[in-house]
Design an enzyme around this catalytic site. Structure first.
Site, PDB file in Angstrom:
ATOM      1  N   CYS A  94      26.818  86.669  77.547  1.00 44.60           N
ATOM      2  CA  CYS A  94      26.168  86.268  78.797  1.00 44.60           C
ATOM      3  C   CYS A  94      25.917  87.425  79.748  1.00 44.60           C
ATOM      4  O   CYS A  94      25.313  87.240  80.798  1.00 44.60           O
ATOM      5  CB  CYS A  94      27.034  85.226  79.504  1.00 44.60           C
ATOM      6  SG  CYS A  94      28.566  85.938  80.135  1.00 44.60           S
ATOM      7  N   LYS A 101      52.710  79.861  43.074  1.00 43.65           N
ATOM      8  CA  LYS A 101      53.369  79.495  44.323  1.00 43.65           C
ATOM      9  C   LYS A 101      52.280  78.984  45.259  1.00 43.65           C
ATOM     10  O   LYS A 101      51.310  79.689  45.548  1.00 43.65           O
ATOM     11  CB  LYS A 101      54.061  80.712  44.931  1.00 43.65           C
ATOM     12  CG  LYS A 101      54.864  80.396  46.171  1.00 43.65           C
ATOM     13  CD  LYS A 101      55.789  81.554  46.513  1.00 43.65           C
ATOM     14  CE  LYS A 101      56.869  81.152  47.481  1.00 43.65           C
ATOM     15  NZ  LYS A 101      56.409  80.817  48.803  1.00 43.65           N
ATOM     16  N   CYS A 107      29.838  91.098  78.838  1.00 43.93           N
ATOM     17  CA  CYS A 107      30.020  90.116  77.772  1.00 43.93           C
ATOM     18  C   CYS A 107      28.762  90.066  76.914  1.00 43.93           C
ATOM     19  O   CYS A 107      27.672  89.868  77.447  1.00 43.93           O
ATOM     20  CB  CYS A 107      30.289  88.740  78.379  1.00 43.93           C
ATOM     21  SG  CYS A 107      30.183  87.408  77.188  1.00 43.93           S
ATOM     22  N   ARG A 158      60.344  70.842  56.147  1.00 44.06           N
ATOM     23  CA  ARG A 158      61.573  71.548  55.823  1.00 44.06           C
ATOM     24  C   ARG A 158      62.459  71.773  57.057  1.00 44.06           C
ATOM     25  O   ARG A 158      63.672  71.635  57.004  1.00 44.06           O
ATOM     26  CB  ARG A 158      61.244  72.909  55.208  1.00 44.06           C
ATOM     27  CG  ARG A 158      62.507  73.707  54.881  1.00 44.06           C
ATOM     28  CD  ARG A 158      62.295  75.206  55.055  1.00 44.06           C
ATOM     29  NE  ARG A 158      61.319  75.680  54.127  1.00 44.06           N
ATOM     30  CZ  ARG A 158      61.618  76.070  52.894  1.00 44.06           C
ATOM     31  NH1 ARG A 158      62.854  76.026  52.489  1.00 44.06           N
ATOM     32  NH2 ARG A 158      60.682  76.498  52.099  1.00 44.06           N
ATOM     33  N   LYS A 186      61.238  79.572  37.129  1.00 44.42           N
ATOM     34  CA  LYS A 186      62.447  78.736  37.186  1.00 44.42           C
ATOM     35  C   LYS A 186      63.034  78.587  35.785  1.00 44.42           C
ATOM     36  O   LYS A 186      62.282  78.447  34.813  1.00 44.42           O
ATOM     37  CB  LYS A 186      62.101  77.329  37.690  1.00 44.42           C
ATOM     38  CG  LYS A 186      61.447  77.260  39.037  1.00 44.42           C
ATOM     39  CD  LYS A 186      61.062  75.815  39.362  1.00 44.42           C
ATOM     40  CE  LYS A 186      59.948  75.799  40.385  1.00 44.42           C
ATOM     41  NZ  LYS A 186      59.346  74.481  40.556  1.00 44.42           N
ATOM     42  N   SER A 197      65.265  77.846  50.194  1.00 39.80           N
ATOM     43  CA  SER A 197      64.090  78.646  49.860  1.00 39.80           C
ATOM     44  C   SER A 197      64.360  79.341  48.524  1.00 39.80           C
ATOM     45  O   SER A 197      65.397  79.124  47.903  1.00 39.80           O
ATOM     46  CB  SER A 197      63.802  79.648  50.963  1.00 39.80           C
ATOM     47  OG  SER A 197      64.926  80.455  51.158  1.00 39.80           O
TER      48      SER A 197
HETATM   49  S1  IVH Z   1      60.285  75.432  43.625  1.00 36.25           S
HETATM   50  C1  IVH Z   1      64.973  75.619  45.547  1.00 36.25           C
HETATM   51  N1  IVH Z   1      57.740  75.845  43.195  1.00 36.25           N
HETATM   52  O1  IVH Z   1      58.021  78.058  48.437  1.00 36.25           O
HETATM   53  C2  IVH Z   1      63.530  75.660  45.882  1.00 36.25           C
HETATM   54  N2  IVH Z   1      58.529  76.108  45.397  1.00 36.25           N
HETATM   55  O2  IVH Z   1      59.627  80.281  49.325  1.00 36.25           O
HETATM   56  C3  IVH Z   1      62.676  75.360  44.659  1.00 36.25           C
HETATM   57  N3  IVH Z   1      56.759  76.665  47.013  1.00 36.25           N
HETATM   58  O3  IVH Z   1      60.801  76.115  49.344  1.00 36.25           O
HETATM   59  C4  IVH Z   1      61.269  75.361  45.057  1.00 36.25           C
HETATM   60  N4  IVH Z   1      55.117  76.660  45.590  1.00 36.25           N
HETATM   61  O4  IVH Z   1      58.388  75.115  49.640  1.00 36.25           O
HETATM   62  C5  IVH Z   1      58.710  75.830  44.104  1.00 36.25           C
HETATM   63  N5  IVH Z   1      55.507  76.110  42.657  1.00 36.25           N
HETATM   64  C6  IVH Z   1      56.481  76.114  43.564  1.00 36.25           C
HETATM   65  C7  IVH Z   1      56.227  76.389  44.903  1.00 36.25           C
HETATM   66  C8  IVH Z   1      57.279  76.386  45.798  1.00 36.25           C
HETATM   67  C9  IVH Z   1      55.457  76.833  46.854  1.00 36.25           C
HETATM   68  C10 IVH Z   1      57.465  76.794  48.313  1.00 36.25           C
HETATM   69  C11 IVH Z   1      58.597  75.826  48.441  1.00 36.25           C
HETATM   70  C12 IVH Z   1      59.812  76.670  48.553  1.00 36.25           C
HETATM   71  C13 IVH Z   1      59.241  77.944  49.096  1.00 36.25           C
HETATM   72  C14 IVH Z   1      60.151  79.119  48.828  1.00 36.25           C
END
Ligand code: IVH
Length: 722
Positions: A437, A132, A434, A153, A314, A92
């Site tokens: 009814c 996200k 209710c 997962r 990231k 995660s």
């Molecule tokens: S990158 C190492 N990008 O959120 C994990 N994850 O809370 C890199 N998720 O496991 C994941 N949108 O299932 C990534 N744009 C996004 C995402 C995303 C949703 C989910 C994913 C992840 C979880 C973590």
């Protein structure tokens, strides 16, 4: 089926016979491929046959067949989910939160960036910023370009194999080699490619699907995430194929292709392969740019077609990622920034009560409409009385509303109470009835929800009819949820007893499908169901009791009650239930004595007694008894005996004689509690004579007839099976 036959003479065949042939052949290979996982032809060959069929069908609409493989999606249902071990663990991401009521709401996000700086020993680190996705994480494993499996997962190490369902999702390519772009690109198809991403239900499609389900009397999903998760858990991919799921990639797992230097290279690869990826995606070269990108996503996220409550940040460079590495649960090179839910104040104009399919009364707040997170909110669920009490909700108050998970509006708290107005009470406002009814409502022990207990409640019609027909109830074969829904939708039934008014022609013509694609129930099924209904009329009391779906009354309680009563009228005026109700509320000892007296098992207690008593006293209950009588249905109990059904003495007749350590009545009750029957005189049918001190003529008679004579100690041994 031999192939030369099909290919070499194809041209000579009439379009109609070729269409038929192709349909059969495709169906054959489809089955091999999906159900038996043993394909005989390549995917490309399959596609060629498929396209040939598609073209022929386009040219010859007169041979349209709703069962053509071109219209078919999904294979046969599976029995259960296999487990799949992930090639690379699915980790995660660490959450960082937008803060409330502080000078720097993004402090945690800034701290994340500071950690990157410290770990990489540089001030400016380029990161990507993307929304996200609020969906279900999946891993797609492609071997030599073909989808080998798709897994959820799970616990991060192993997940469920959901390949059968994932194949029906059109945005997921099943065969990457068919992507035309890859041919001229610098990438080759990797032997192993594991794509991580989210499966989700697009917001609009979710709303449309829920509206449709609501109209059909089906339960609706709470939000798109639940809908996606629930759909992926289906065993039957045909159901999945009908649901509007989509997929977007956001990560890479196992991979043995050309080296990828940055996230941009990865995206280029995805694009070449025709795998859809998450967008918008911004690149930020420093802290300020990162904060700006995050703010932009927060502003624009309501326009996305999926739910999102945050942004994922990231590090762009993959070598830098490797340097940063992982903590035990998440990569150091990524963070999920969670936005505060948007909140607005508005007035709570009124509270209405909805009756759900299972009779639960749900209070709903009617609000002065406000714009939150890009849409107008005018209603919000209040869940139940506990929630109302906790938040001191009352009509007229000013309340703070937010969209939980960005989809479902919720009331956070009362911000301006109205002096002198009491907290809302569901029971008082419903006047104990209710709203659908007028039937009785009750709040079961241990449950917060108020429920309508009326057998005839139209809001619960489909659920009740389906239960009524189930195998352990009246076993009306051929009457499942689909048929029950159709009966209710077309106004043929509102209550289970309405089933007995159905005619063969109503049933035969019942449309189980939609207006566009109707599906008749048919004469054969109609005749079968009518026969089952006829047979149900003489089913025993315990089946009927269970079928009526009275709250608290399960199958074994129904059996217990049938043991204690002869018929429904007996039960409606049951002195046993009255005693249970009267004597047990305050006094646990009394309750146990009573249960022992009738050797009632734990399945029938005061709660059951109350539920049944309420039911028979209600208008609905009285109406049910009257209707049954009108229909000539008088369920009888074949097991009524007031004795323990399976005590050690069950079926045994016992005679008591002489002076025992306890009085005769007590001994009689004791024996009955063990399932025995006590008789006053000895005969050849007597199984035992229990003799104390004295005991003259009965003892003699027993000796004459050879009936075993035992004392109390021997009785105890007998009862203990010694
Ligand atoms: S990158 C190492 N990008 O959120 C994990 N994850 O809370 C890199 N998720 O496991 C994941 N949108 O299932 C990534 N744009 C996004 C995402 C995303 C949703 C989910 C994913 C992840 C979880 C973590």
């Amino acid at each position: 089926m031999s192939e030369p036959d099909l290919f070499s003479f194809a041209a000579a065949k009439s379009p109609e016979s070729r269409i038929r042939e192709l349909r059969t052949l495709l169906e054959h290979h489809n089955r091999l491929y999906y159900t038996q996982a043993a394909p005989e032809i390549s995917d490309a060959e399959y596609d060629r046959l498929y396209r040939e069929l598609e073209e022929l069908e386009k040219k010859h609409p007169e041979f349209h067949d709703p069962n053509s493989p071109t219209l078919r999606v999904g294979g046969a249902p599976i029995d259960g989910f296999q487990q799949i071990q992930h090639a690379v663990p699915m980790l995660s991401i660490d959450d960082v939160f937008e803060l409330k009521d502080v000078p720097e709401p993004a402090a945690e996000l800034i701290a994340f960036y500071q950690r990157l700086r410290k770990n990489l020993g540089r001030d400016e680190i380029t990161v990507t910023v993307e929304p996200k996705i609020d969906g279900v994480a999946v891993s797609l494993l492609y071997r030599d370009g073909k989808l080998a499996y798709a897994a959820t997962r799970g616990d991060g190490k192993t997940g469920d194999d959901v390949t059968h369902n994932v194949r029906t999702i059109r945005s997921i390519p099943l065969d990457l080699t068919s992507s035309s772009k890859i041919q001229n690109s610098k990438f080759k198809i990797p032997a192993t490619l594991e794509i991580r991403g989210e499966i989700f239900m697009p917001n609009e499609a979710f709303a449309a699907m829920n509206a449709e389900r609501d109209e059909e009397g089906l339960p609706t999903f709470a939000n798109p995430r639940n809908a996606a998760a629930g759909t992926l858990k289906q065993l039957d991919p045909k159901i999945v194929a009908k649901r509007p799921l989509a997929f977007l990639a956001h990560g890479l797992g196992a991979y043995d292709g050309e080296p990828l230097e940055t996230e941009h290279d990865f995206h280029a690869l995805l694009d070449q392969l025709g795998i859809p990826r998450n967008q918008p995606l911004f690149t930020a070269r420093n802290l300020d740019e990162m904060l700006e990108c995050v703010a932009r996503i927060n502003r624009e996220r309501h326009d996305l077609d999926y739910g999102t409550d945050g942004a994922v940040i990231k590090v762009l460079d993959r070598a830098e990622r490797e340097n940063l590495g992982f903590t035990s649960r998440a990569p150091r090179w990524a963070a999920a920034y969670k936005f505060l839910p948007e909140q607005q104040e508005t007035t709570l104009k009124n509270i209405t009560i909805q009756v759900g399919r299972t009779g639960v009364l749900t209070p709903v707040a009617e609000l002065e409409p406000v714009l939150i997170s890009g849409s107008t909110v005018s209603r919000a669920t209040l869940h139940n009385q506990d929630e109302i009490d906790r938040k001191q909700i009352h009509i007229g108050a000013t309340v703070l509303v937010e969209k939980a998970g960005e989809i479902i509006p919720a009331i956070v708290k009362v911000t301006k109470p109205v002096p002198g107005v009491g907290v809302y009470s569901i029971f008082d406002h419903a006047e104990g009835k209710c709203p659908s009814c007028g039937g009785p409502i009750s709040q079961e022990d241990g449950f917060v929800a108020w429920r309508c207990t009326n057998f005839q409640c139209p809001a619960q019609a489909v659920t009740r009819i389906t239960h009524f027909a189930s195998r352990k109830a009246l076993d009306l074969e051929g009457l499942g949820e689909t048929v029950a829904e159709a009966l209710v939708r077309h106004n043929h039934c509102r209550t289970p007893l309405d089933l007995f008014d159905l005619t063969e022609s109503i049933l035969a013509n019942l449309n189980l499908g939609t207006d566009e694609s109707p599906r008749r129930y048919g004469e054969k099924n109609a005749a079968k169901l009518l026969a089952a209904l006829e047979a149900a009329k003489t089913k025993p009391l315990q089946r009927w009791l269970f079928a009526m779906g009275i709250r608290q009354l399960g199958e074994s309680a129904a059996k217990e009650l049938a043991r204690l009563h002869e018929n429904l009228n007996d039960l409606a005026e049951s002195p046993i239930l009255a005693e249970l109700l009267r004597d047990t509320r305050a006094d646990a000892k009394k309750k146990n004595e009573l249960l022992a007296k009738y050797s009632i098992t734990g399945d029938v207690g005061p709660a059951v007694a109350e539920s049944i008593t309420t039911f028979f006293k209600s208008e609905a209950g009285k109406h049910t008894l009257a209707r049954l009588s009108e229909l000539g249905i008088h369920p009888q109990s074949p097991i009524s005996n007031l004795q323990s059904p399976n005590g050690p003495l069950s079926g045994k007749t016992v005679v008591i004689t002489g002076t025992l350590s306890i009085d005769r009545d007590a001994m009689k009750e004791y024996i009955e509690s063990k399932g025995g029957k006590v008789s006053g005189s000895v005969s050849a049918k007597t199984h035992y004579v229990i003799a104390g001190e004295g005991g003259g003529s009965k003892r003699d008679k027993a000796e004459q007839l050879g009936v075993p004579i035992i004392d109390e100690a021997e009785l105890e041994k007998l009862l203990q099976g010694l």
